[in-house]
Design a protein around this motif. Structure first.
Motif, PDB file in Angstrom:
ATOM      1  N   GLY A 246     -26.046 -41.075  -8.158  1.00  0.00           N
ATOM      2  CA  GLY A 246     -26.420 -41.990  -8.955  1.00  0.00           C
ATOM      3  C   GLY A 246     -26.041 -41.580 -10.743  1.00  0.00           C
ATOM      4  O   GLY A 246     -25.886 -42.432 -11.269  1.00  0.00           O
ATOM      5  N   GLU A 247     -26.607 -40.105 -11.081  1.00  0.00           N
ATOM      6  CA  GLU A 247     -26.223 -39.716 -12.261  1.00  0.00           C
ATOM      7  C   GLU A 247     -24.726 -39.833 -12.674  1.00  0.00           C
ATOM      8  O   GLU A 247     -24.509 -40.125 -13.879  1.00  0.00           O
ATOM      9  CB  GLU A 247     -26.738 -38.418 -12.504  1.00  0.00           C
ATOM     10  N   GLN A 248     -23.924 -39.610 -11.698  1.00  0.00           N
ATOM     11  CA  GLN A 248     -22.254 -39.696 -11.965  1.00  0.00           C
ATOM     12  C   GLN A 248     -21.814 -41.241 -11.754  1.00  0.00           C
ATOM     13  O   GLN A 248     -20.790 -41.142 -11.958  1.00  0.00           O
ATOM     14  CB  GLN A 248     -21.689 -38.751 -10.784  1.00  0.00           C
ATOM     15  N   GLY A 249     -22.779 -42.069 -11.551  1.00  0.00           N
ATOM     16  CA  GLY A 249     -22.165 -43.385 -11.374  1.00  0.00           C
ATOM     17  C   GLY A 249     -21.401 -43.832 -10.280  1.00  0.00           C
ATOM     18  O   GLY A 249     -20.629 -44.699  -9.991  1.00  0.00           O
ATOM     19  N   ARG A 250     -21.685 -43.108  -8.926  1.00  0.00           N
ATOM     20  CA  ARG A 250     -21.353 -43.190  -7.774  1.00  0.00           C
ATOM     21  C   ARG A 250     -22.093 -44.451  -6.995  1.00  0.00           C
ATOM     22  O   ARG A 250     -23.347 -44.511  -7.381  1.00  0.00           O
ATOM     23  CB  ARG A 250     -21.017 -42.007  -6.918  1.00  0.00           C
ATOM     24  N   GLU A 251     -21.515 -44.985  -6.096  1.00  0.00           N
ATOM     25  CA  GLU A 251     -22.152 -45.850  -5.133  1.00  0.00           C
ATOM     26  C   GLU A 251     -23.042 -45.005  -4.264  1.00  0.00           C
ATOM     27  O   GLU A 251     -22.521 -43.973  -3.644  1.00  0.00           O
ATOM     28  CB  GLU A 251     -21.226 -46.995  -4.446  1.00  0.00           C
ATOM     29  N   GLY A 274     -32.884 -49.390  -3.665  1.00  0.00           N
ATOM     30  CA  GLY A 274     -31.902 -50.073  -4.086  1.00  0.00           C
ATOM     31  C   GLY A 274     -30.509 -49.511  -3.439  1.00  0.00           C
ATOM     32  O   GLY A 274     -29.405 -50.201  -3.746  1.00  0.00           O
ATOM     33  N   ALA A 275     -30.464 -48.682  -2.746  1.00  0.00           N
ATOM     34  CA  ALA A 275     -29.272 -48.227  -1.962  1.00  0.00           C
ATOM     35  C   ALA A 275     -28.483 -49.442  -1.191  1.00  0.00           C
ATOM     36  O   ALA A 275     -29.504 -50.176  -0.747  1.00  0.00           O
ATOM     37  CB  ALA A 275     -29.462 -46.858  -1.137  1.00  0.00           C
ATOM     38  N   GLY A 276     -27.424 -49.291  -1.117  1.00  0.00           N
ATOM     39  CA  GLY A 276     -26.624 -50.233  -0.152  1.00  0.00           C
ATOM     40  C   GLY A 276     -27.192 -49.753   1.251  1.00  0.00           C
ATOM     41  O   GLY A 276     -26.842 -48.755   1.690  1.00  0.00           O
ATOM     42  N   LEU A 277     -27.317 -51.091   2.084  1.00  0.00           N
ATOM     43  CA  LEU A 277     -27.756 -50.852   3.447  1.00  0.00           C
ATOM     44  C   LEU A 277     -26.194 -50.752   4.353  1.00  0.00           C
ATOM     45  O   LEU A 277     -25.522 -51.579   4.154  1.00  0.00           O
ATOM     46  CB  LEU A 277     -28.658 -51.879   3.967  1.00  0.00           C
ATOM     47  N   VAL A 278     -26.299 -49.568   5.028  1.00  0.00           N
ATOM     48  CA  VAL A 278     -25.104 -49.462   5.811  1.00  0.00           C
ATOM     49  C   VAL A 278     -25.174 -49.581   7.479  1.00  0.00           C
ATOM     50  O   VAL A 278     -26.053 -48.898   7.896  1.00  0.00           O
ATOM     51  CB  VAL A 278     -24.191 -48.331   5.591  1.00  0.00           C
ATOM     52  N   THR A 279     -24.591 -50.515   8.097  1.00  0.00           N
ATOM     53  CA  THR A 279     -24.791 -50.537   9.569  1.00  0.00           C
ATOM     54  C   THR A 279     -23.345 -50.405  10.197  1.00  0.00           C
ATOM     55  O   THR A 279     -23.160 -50.082  11.589  1.00  0.00           O
ATOM     56  CB  THR A 279     -25.207 -51.789  10.146  1.00  0.00           C
ATOM     57  N   GLU A 280     -22.435 -50.382   9.286  1.00  0.00           N
ATOM     58  CA  GLU A 280     -21.027 -50.273   9.840  1.00  0.00           C
ATOM     59  C   GLU A 280     -20.117 -50.030   8.469  1.00  0.00           C
ATOM     60  O   GLU A 280     -20.444 -50.273   7.448  1.00  0.00           O
ATOM     61  CB  GLU A 280     -20.139 -51.338  10.569  1.00  0.00           C
ATOM     62  N   ALA A 281     -18.928 -49.378   8.748  1.00  0.00           N
ATOM     63  CA  ALA A 281     -17.991 -48.602   7.792  1.00  0.00           C
ATOM     64  C   ALA A 281     -17.836 -49.949   6.672  1.00  0.00           C
ATOM     65  O   ALA A 281     -17.418 -49.782   5.583  1.00  0.00           O
ATOM     66  CB  ALA A 281     -16.519 -47.938   8.205  1.00  0.00           C
ATOM     67  N   ALA A 282     -17.500 -51.087   7.421  1.00  0.00           N
ATOM     68  CA  ALA A 282     -17.061 -52.466   6.860  1.00  0.00           C
ATOM     69  C   ALA A 282     -17.896 -52.546   5.576  1.00  0.00           C
ATOM     70  O   ALA A 282     -17.517 -53.097   4.194  1.00  0.00           O
ATOM     71  CB  ALA A 282     -16.903 -53.621   7.484  1.00  0.00           C
ATOM     72  N   ASP A 283     -19.201 -52.252   5.573  1.00  0.00           N
ATOM     73  CA  ASP A 283     -20.194 -52.540   4.566  1.00  0.00           C
ATOM     74  C   ASP A 283     -19.660 -51.551   3.372  1.00  0.00           C
ATOM     75  O   ASP A 283     -19.712 -52.108   2.109  1.00  0.00           O
ATOM     76  CB  ASP A 283     -21.539 -52.155   4.719  1.00  0.00           C
ATOM     77  N   VAL A 284     -19.314 -50.412   3.339  1.00  0.00           N
ATOM     78  CA  VAL A 284     -18.755 -49.578   2.578  1.00  0.00           C
ATOM     79  C   VAL A 284     -17.427 -50.070   2.155  1.00  0.00           C
ATOM     80  O   VAL A 284     -17.060 -50.011   0.838  1.00  0.00           O
ATOM     81  CB  VAL A 284     -18.624 -47.949   2.851  1.00  0.00           C
ATOM     82  N   ILE A 285     -16.460 -50.181   2.870  1.00  0.00           N
ATOM     83  CA  ILE A 285     -14.980 -50.422   2.589  1.00  0.00           C
ATOM     84  C   ILE A 285     -15.189 -51.687   1.643  1.00  0.00           C
ATOM     85  O   ILE A 285     -14.282 -51.655   0.662  1.00  0.00           O
ATOM     86  CB  ILE A 285     -14.322 -50.851   3.869  1.00  0.00           C
ATOM     87  N   GLU A 286     -15.786 -52.922   2.067  1.00  0.00           N
ATOM     88  CA  GLU A 286     -15.787 -53.921   1.004  1.00  0.00           C
ATOM     89  C   GLU A 286     -16.401 -53.665  -0.394  1.00  0.00           C
ATOM     90  O   GLU A 286     -15.724 -54.176  -1.371  1.00  0.00           O
ATOM     91  CB  GLU A 286     -16.768 -55.072   1.863  1.00  0.00           C
ATOM     92  N   ALA A 287     -17.510 -52.786  -0.389  1.00  0.00           N
ATOM     93  CA  ALA A 287     -18.094 -52.660  -1.578  1.00  0.00           C
ATOM     94  C   ALA A 287     -17.113 -51.782  -2.669  1.00  0.00           C
ATOM     95  O   ALA A 287     -17.074 -52.061  -3.776  1.00  0.00           O
ATOM     96  CB  ALA A 287     -19.443 -51.878  -1.404  1.00  0.00           C
ATOM     97  N   LEU A 288     -16.278 -50.850  -1.808  1.00  0.00           N
ATOM     98  CA  LEU A 288     -15.446 -49.919  -2.768  1.00  0.00           C
ATOM     99  C   LEU A 288     -14.125 -50.730  -2.970  1.00  0.00           C
ATOM    100  O   LEU A 288     -13.087 -50.216  -3.905  1.00  0.00           O
ATOM    101  CB  LEU A 288     -15.476 -48.626  -1.928  1.00  0.00           C
ATOM    102  N   ALA A 289     -13.930 -51.754  -2.315  1.00  0.00           N
ATOM    103  CA  ALA A 289     -12.352 -52.516  -2.608  1.00  0.00           C
ATOM    104  C   ALA A 289     -12.193 -52.523  -4.003  1.00  0.00           C
ATOM    105  O   ALA A 289     -10.992 -52.109  -4.560  1.00  0.00           O
ATOM    106  CB  ALA A 289     -12.450 -53.717  -2.116  1.00  0.00           C
ATOM    107  N   PRO A 290     -12.973 -52.933  -5.019  1.00  0.00           N
ATOM    108  CA  PRO A 290     -12.465 -52.915  -6.666  1.00  0.00           C
ATOM    109  C   PRO A 290     -12.406 -51.981  -7.147  1.00  0.00           C
ATOM    110  O   PRO A 290     -11.660 -51.372  -7.918  1.00  0.00           O
ATOM    111  CB  PRO A 290     -13.830 -53.924  -7.148  1.00  0.00           C
TER     112      PRO A 290
END
Length: 370
Positions: A246-251, A274-290
């Motif tokens: 969080g301090e480093q600006g990471r998701e 407020g952390a992003g909820l993950v049930t599969e890798a697609a949740d992370v992949i979609e959020a990191l695409a930009p």
């Protein structure tokens, strides 16, 4: 600013190694010294005088050139090398954090260091379900082109590393590369070094201590675009990694767990916060695409060349700055304003105090007296 690829000469790299291994010199102090003196050689020459003006009678211990060469050759004997922040194969995300190690000891491939990364961390005493989930996330993230970063610990870390061996993984040591930990993960550590990389900022023979693991955790998060927490208890080291992220600006992401399982208490609290909820890798992949599409910056700071060493501030200015400091963290800009002096004078005085062992640096640039 300068483009990546401004490689140091061997002599410069040895000077960098001597400087970062000097007593009371950490990554932030190293950077301040380079900025003030224009190079490690000039900073090494100035160190005794700086520490003396900061109130220390004996000079800080500076490793000799021979000691630096011995560490250099010991790392080479392990099949490793030192990678500097100015090198093109230094992990680009890590380069951007405020306390990035000037030198990383590395065994492994440049490809793994340069690739986009996601960290997966969690409980050492992980459940079978937690380990299975960590492995599934690691495999799917690897298939999507991400290198998985973790801390080589038992449980979730080991599961994430093992599952991502075919696609690349990076393990971060708390001690030196000649002191792998834990011992039962030695076969895994060797596989990680072959398929990806193992890295450390510590001296090669450094035995890891309890306080070294949080320091390691900031590198785990600092290398990655995001951190996923799987099964972390309250007061877990994985929550320290999430805080650094969080301090480093990471998701920050977390896998939900049963409220009845104490191993999920910390990760569930991250979700509440407020952390992003993950049930599969697609949740992370979609959020990191930009973020992945934008890519890391190609530029790094380069201090302007300095022909003359900076002048020592007057004793009256030094006295005013020291009087303003105390145990409560204070920002340098406030010291400049209240002491009625220049920013350059404050930076030199802070270096003097730190090299004398009297100053502590905090996140965000604040400082306090020890």
């Amino acid at each position: 600013m300068t483009r990546r690829g401004a490689r140091l000469t061997d002599a410069q790299r040895l000077d960098w190694l001597r400087l970062i291994r000097t007593e009371n010199v950490g990554p932030r102090t190293f950077r301040a010294l380079i900025n003030q003196f224009g190079g490690a050689a000039a900073a090494l020459e100035a160190l005794p005088g700086l520490a003396r003006r900061g109130g220390r009678h004996a000079a800080p211990r500076i490793p000799s050139l021979r000691e630096a060469e011995e560490e250099w050759h010991a790392l080479a004997d392990l099949g490793g090398r030192f990678v500097a922040t100015t090198d093109p194969d230094y992990p680009p995300e890590l380069r951007g954090i405020e306390d990035a190690p000037p030198l990383l000891a590395v065994r492994g491939t440049e490809t793994a260091l340069a690739a986009p990364k996601v960290a997966i961390v969690g409980a050492r005493n992980a459940s079978a379900a937690g380990r299975t989930m960590a492995g599934r996330l690691a495999r799917d993230l690897g298939a999507a082109g991400y290198v998985v970063v973790s801390g080589l610990a038992r449980g979730i870390d080991a599961a994430a590393h093992g599952a991502s061996l075919p696609t690349g993984t990076i393990g971060v040591f708390a001690g030196g590369l000649a002191r792998p930990y834990p011992p039962e993960n030695l076969p895994l550590i060797e596989e990680v070094a072959q398929s990806g990389a193992v890295v450390s900022e510590m001296p090669i023979a450094w035995e890891p201590r309890a306080r070294d693991f949080p320091r390691r955790n900031r590198l785990v998060s600092g290398m990655a675009l995001a951190v996923i927490v799987v099964e972390a208890a309250e007061r877990s080291g994985s929550l320290i990694t999430a805080r650094f992220a969080g301090e480093q600006g990471r998701e920050v992401f977390a896998v939900p767990g049963s409220p009845l399982d104490p191993r999920a208490g910390g990760s569930n609290r991250l979700l509440k916060d407020g952390a992003g909820l993950v049930t599969e890798a697609a949740d992370v992949i979609e959020a990191l695409a930009p973020l992945r599409a934008r890519g890391p910056s190609d530029e790094v700071e380069a201090p302007p060349p300095r022909l003359d060493p900076p002048a020592a501030p007057p004793d009256t200015v030094r006295g005013r700055v020291v009087e303003l400091l105390g145990p409560v963290p204070t920002f340098p800009d406030d010291l400049v304003r209240l002491a009625r002096c220049t920013a350059a004078e404050v930076q030199i005085i802070l270096l003097e105090l730190e090299l004398a062992g009297r100053l502590e640096r905090h996140s965000g640039g604040a400082v306090s007296l020890r």
